[in-house]
Design a protein around this motif. Structure first.
Motif, PDB file in Angstrom:
ATOM      1  N   GLU A  55       0.829  -1.211   0.000  1.00  0.00           N
ATOM      2  CA  GLU A  55       0.000   0.000   0.000  1.00  0.00           C
ATOM      3  C   GLU A  55       0.860   1.256   0.000  1.00  0.00           C
ATOM      4  N   LEU A  56       1.954   1.235   0.732  1.00  0.00           N
ATOM      5  CA  LEU A  56       2.860   2.381   0.734  1.00  0.00           C
ATOM      6  C   LEU A  56       3.494   2.571  -0.646  1.00  0.00           C
ATOM      7  N   ALA A  57       3.945   1.475  -1.237  1.00  0.00           N
ATOM      8  CA  ALA A  57       4.587   1.555  -2.549  1.00  0.00           C
ATOM      9  C   ALA A  57       3.611   2.062  -3.603  1.00  0.00           C
ATOM     10  N   GLU A  58       2.406   1.492  -3.616  1.00  0.00           N
ATOM     11  CA  GLU A  58       1.426   1.939  -4.605  1.00  0.00           C
ATOM     12  C   GLU A  58       1.010   3.380  -4.362  1.00  0.00           C
ATOM     13  N   GLY A  59       0.955   3.787  -3.078  1.00  0.00           N
ATOM     14  CA  GLY A  59       0.599   5.167  -2.764  1.00  0.00           C
ATOM     15  C   GLY A  59       1.625   6.160  -3.257  1.00  0.00           C
ATOM     16  N   ARG A 132      21.242   2.199 -16.545  1.00  0.00           N
ATOM     17  CA  ARG A 132      21.380   3.645 -16.728  1.00  0.00           C
ATOM     18  C   ARG A 132      20.381   4.423 -15.882  1.00  0.00           C
ATOM     19  N   SER A 133      19.373   3.727 -15.358  1.00  0.00           N
ATOM     20  CA  SER A 133      18.340   4.411 -14.579  1.00  0.00           C
ATOM     21  C   SER A 133      17.833   3.492 -13.475  1.00  0.00           C
ATOM     22  N   VAL A 134      17.448   4.105 -12.351  1.00  0.00           N
ATOM     23  CA  VAL A 134      17.059   3.354 -11.156  1.00  0.00           C
ATOM     24  C   VAL A 134      15.851   4.019 -10.509  1.00  0.00           C
ATOM     25  N   VAL A 135      14.907   3.223 -10.036  1.00  0.00           N
ATOM     26  CA  VAL A 135      13.871   3.708  -9.133  1.00  0.00           C
ATOM     27  C   VAL A 135      14.136   3.076  -7.772  1.00  0.00           C
ATOM     28  N   LEU A 136      14.316   3.927  -6.768  1.00  0.00           N
ATOM     29  CA  LEU A 136      14.538   3.481  -5.395  1.00  0.00           C
ATOM     30  C   LEU A 136      13.306   3.825  -4.568  1.00  0.00           C
ATOM     31  N   LEU A 137      12.686   2.799  -3.972  1.00  0.00           N
ATOM     32  CA  LEU A 137      11.551   2.982  -3.076  1.00  0.00           C
ATOM     33  C   LEU A 137      12.012   2.711  -1.650  1.00  0.00           C
ATOM     34  N   ILE A 138      11.855   3.706  -0.768  1.00  0.00           N
ATOM     35  CA  ILE A 138      12.236   3.581   0.640  1.00  0.00           C
ATOM     36  C   ILE A 138      10.943   3.531   1.448  1.00  0.00           C
ATOM     37  N   LEU A 139      10.703   2.416   2.134  1.00  0.00           N
ATOM     38  CA  LEU A 139       9.411   2.172   2.772  1.00  0.00           C
ATOM     39  C   LEU A 139       9.566   1.981   4.273  1.00  0.00           C
ATOM     40  N   GLU A 140       8.563   2.477   5.013  1.00  0.00           N
ATOM     41  CA  GLU A 140       8.556   2.312   6.464  1.00  0.00           C
ATOM     42  C   GLU A 140       7.128   2.170   6.963  1.00  0.00           C
ATOM     43  N   GLN A 141       6.780   0.970   7.427  1.00  0.00           N
ATOM     44  CA  GLN A 141       5.480   0.760   8.058  1.00  0.00           C
ATOM     45  C   GLN A 141       5.719   0.551   9.552  1.00  0.00           C
ATOM     46  N   THR A 142       4.709   0.864  10.367  1.00  0.00           N
ATOM     47  CA  THR A 142       4.964   1.002  11.807  1.00  0.00           C
ATOM     48  C   THR A 142       4.013   0.219  12.699  1.00  0.00           C
ATOM     49  N   ALA A 151       9.472   1.224  17.395  1.00  0.00           N
ATOM     50  CA  ALA A 151       8.415   1.812  16.571  1.00  0.00           C
ATOM     51  C   ALA A 151       7.246   2.286  17.406  1.00  0.00           C
ATOM     52  N   GLN A 152       6.855   1.474  18.397  1.00  0.00           N
ATOM     53  CA  GLN A 152       5.647   1.767  19.168  1.00  0.00           C
ATOM     54  C   GLN A 152       5.837   2.917  20.145  1.00  0.00           C
ATOM     55  N   ASP A 153       7.039   3.100  20.651  1.00  0.00           N
ATOM     56  CA  ASP A 153       7.299   4.181  21.603  1.00  0.00           C
ATOM     57  C   ASP A 153       8.044   5.350  20.973  1.00  0.00           C
ATOM     58  N   GLY A 154       8.451   5.179  19.706  1.00  0.00           N
ATOM     59  CA  GLY A 154       9.265   6.215  19.080  1.00  0.00           C
ATOM     60  C   GLY A 154       8.484   7.225  18.270  1.00  0.00           C
ATOM     61  N   GLY A 155       7.143   7.107  18.263  1.00  0.00           N
ATOM     62  CA  GLY A 155       6.341   8.071  17.518  1.00  0.00           C
ATOM     63  C   GLY A 155       6.508   7.977  16.018  1.00  0.00           C
ATOM     64  N   LEU A 156       6.857   6.792  15.499  1.00  0.00           N
ATOM     65  CA  LEU A 156       7.044   6.647  14.061  1.00  0.00           C
ATOM     66  C   LEU A 156       5.715   6.626  13.328  1.00  0.00           C
ATOM     67  N   VAL A 157       5.722   7.142  12.105  1.00  0.00           N
ATOM     68  CA  VAL A 157       4.537   7.116  11.242  1.00  0.00           C
ATOM     69  C   VAL A 157       4.897   6.427   9.935  1.00  0.00           C
ATOM     70  N   ASP A 158       3.894   5.869   9.279  1.00  0.00           N
ATOM     71  CA  ASP A 158       4.123   5.250   7.981  1.00  0.00           C
ATOM     72  C   ASP A 158       4.593   6.296   6.977  1.00  0.00           C
ATOM     73  N   SER A 159       5.538   5.910   6.153  1.00  0.00           N
ATOM     74  CA  SER A 159       6.050   6.857   5.159  1.00  0.00           C
ATOM     75  C   SER A 159       6.725   6.106   4.028  1.00  0.00           C
ATOM     76  N   ALA A 160       6.828   6.769   2.893  1.00  0.00           N
ATOM     77  CA  ALA A 160       7.486   6.195   1.727  1.00  0.00           C
ATOM     78  C   ALA A 160       8.118   7.320   0.912  1.00  0.00           C
ATOM     79  N   VAL A 161       9.226   6.985   0.277  1.00  0.00           N
ATOM     80  CA  VAL A 161       9.923   7.933  -0.592  1.00  0.00           C
ATOM     81  C   VAL A 161      10.249   7.230  -1.899  1.00  0.00           C
ATOM     82  N   LEU A 162      10.049   7.924  -2.998  1.00  0.00           N
ATOM     83  CA  LEU A 162      10.458   7.438  -4.304  1.00  0.00           C
ATOM     84  C   LEU A 162      11.543   8.356  -4.844  1.00  0.00           C
ATOM     85  N   LEU A 163      12.676   7.778  -5.207  1.00  0.00           N
ATOM     86  CA  LEU A 163      13.745   8.514  -5.878  1.00  0.00           C
ATOM     87  C   LEU A 163      13.976   7.855  -7.232  1.00  0.00           C
TER      88      LEU A 163
END
Length: 286
Positions: A55-59, A132-142, A151-163
């Motif tokens: 879901e993060l990747a597709e989002g 010659r080209s790269v898509v990097l997906l950085i994903l974090e679910q919590t 994760a539970q005490d660190g205030g982490l939120v779900d996030s994703a980055v596409l480069l």
């Protein structure tokens, strides 16, 4: 030729889904946890978002403005696992977005160093002539069905980055480096790989994660920007996606650096500004 940033997207969903695990997923997780004396307990995930890597990747892919360039290589990088869908080989699954063309794999078990390692691998593929080209997906679910205090005490939120990195972007990957446990982040950032030899004062920005103290680089040192709390491995990359265009107007070099709070290992990546080429970049989403 070096890889350079052509598209960057930040994605931080604010949704909560019911906690549900199919019997086979429950059985899988129980088998993974048992050797460590841990118990599968969905109540730990009941109050979480229960967002999956898929879901993060597709989002983040949907959040990109316009069609993405078809890459030769697709890398998924993450620090924390996804217990909701362990049966899915995500990198291979996502190649369908690009008509099954790119090579694909994931980088994990690196802590917050996973995206830095992925960039190092991508650069090696480029230098070997394999891409010659790269898509990097950085994903974090919590959301975890077992105690995961980080994760539970660190205030982490779900996030994703596409480069999306290719030959025609505005920020060129100049170098990636790392240091062992108990490293001094300021020292690591003081002489990063790929720094231009003719750099002048005020041309460099240093971007650090939220886990350490903000750096005091002195009035004559580089400008500093610290990522806000809420992420583990995505922090500096979310900031890159959100601000890369405005930073391009102000700086010649950006050095990203972070120290893993779990291991003390440090990581840096240097990007240098290329001359503008009209139409080669798209703006990332907050």
């Amino acid at each position: 030729m070096a890889l350079s940033l052509e598209t960057a997207v930040a994605y931080v969903p604010r949704v909560t889904r019911p906690c549900h695990f199919e019997p086979d997923i429950l059985e899988f997780n129980e088998g993974v946890l048992a050797p460590y004396g841990m118990r599968f307990d969905p109540s730990y995930a009941a109050g979480g978002s229960n967002t999956t890597f898929l879901e993060l990747a597709e989002g983040v892919l949907r959040a990109a403005l316009g069609p993405l360039p078809a890459p030769d290589l697709l890398i998924v990088a993450y620090a924390l696992p996804d217990p909701h869908a362990p049966e899915k080989t995500l990198a291979a699954h996502l190649t369908r977005v690009f008509d099954g063309r790119p090579m694909s794999f994931a980088v994990s078990e690196q802590g917050l160093g996973a995206p830095f390692t992925a960039l190092r691998i991508a650069d090696a593929y480029l230098r070997s002539g394999r891409c010659r080209s790269v898509v990097l997906l950085i994903l974090e679910q919590t959301s975890f069905p077992y105690p995961e205090p980080f994760a539970q005490d660190g205030g982490l939120v779900d996030s994703a980055v596409l480069l999306a990195l290719g030959p025609g972007g505005g920020w060129e990957l100049a170098g990636v480096g790392s240091a062992g446990p108990h490293c001094d982040l300021a020292d690591l950032l003081g002489n990063p790989p790929g720094l231009p030899r003719d750099e002048r004062p005020g041309e460099r920005l240093v971007v650090t994660g939220s886990w350490g103290d903000s750096l005091d680089l002195g009035p004559a040192g580089p400008k500093a920007h610290q990522a806000p709390p809420g992420s583990y491995c995505t922090g500096v990359w979310l900031e890159f996606a959100r601000h890369h265009e405005e930073w391009r107007d102000a700086y010649r070099t950006i050095v990203f650096g972070d120290v893993d709070p779990r291991t003390g290992a440090g990581h840096v990546a240097t990007f240098t500004r290329r001359e503008r080429a009209a139409g080669n970049e798209r703006r990332g989403h907050p």
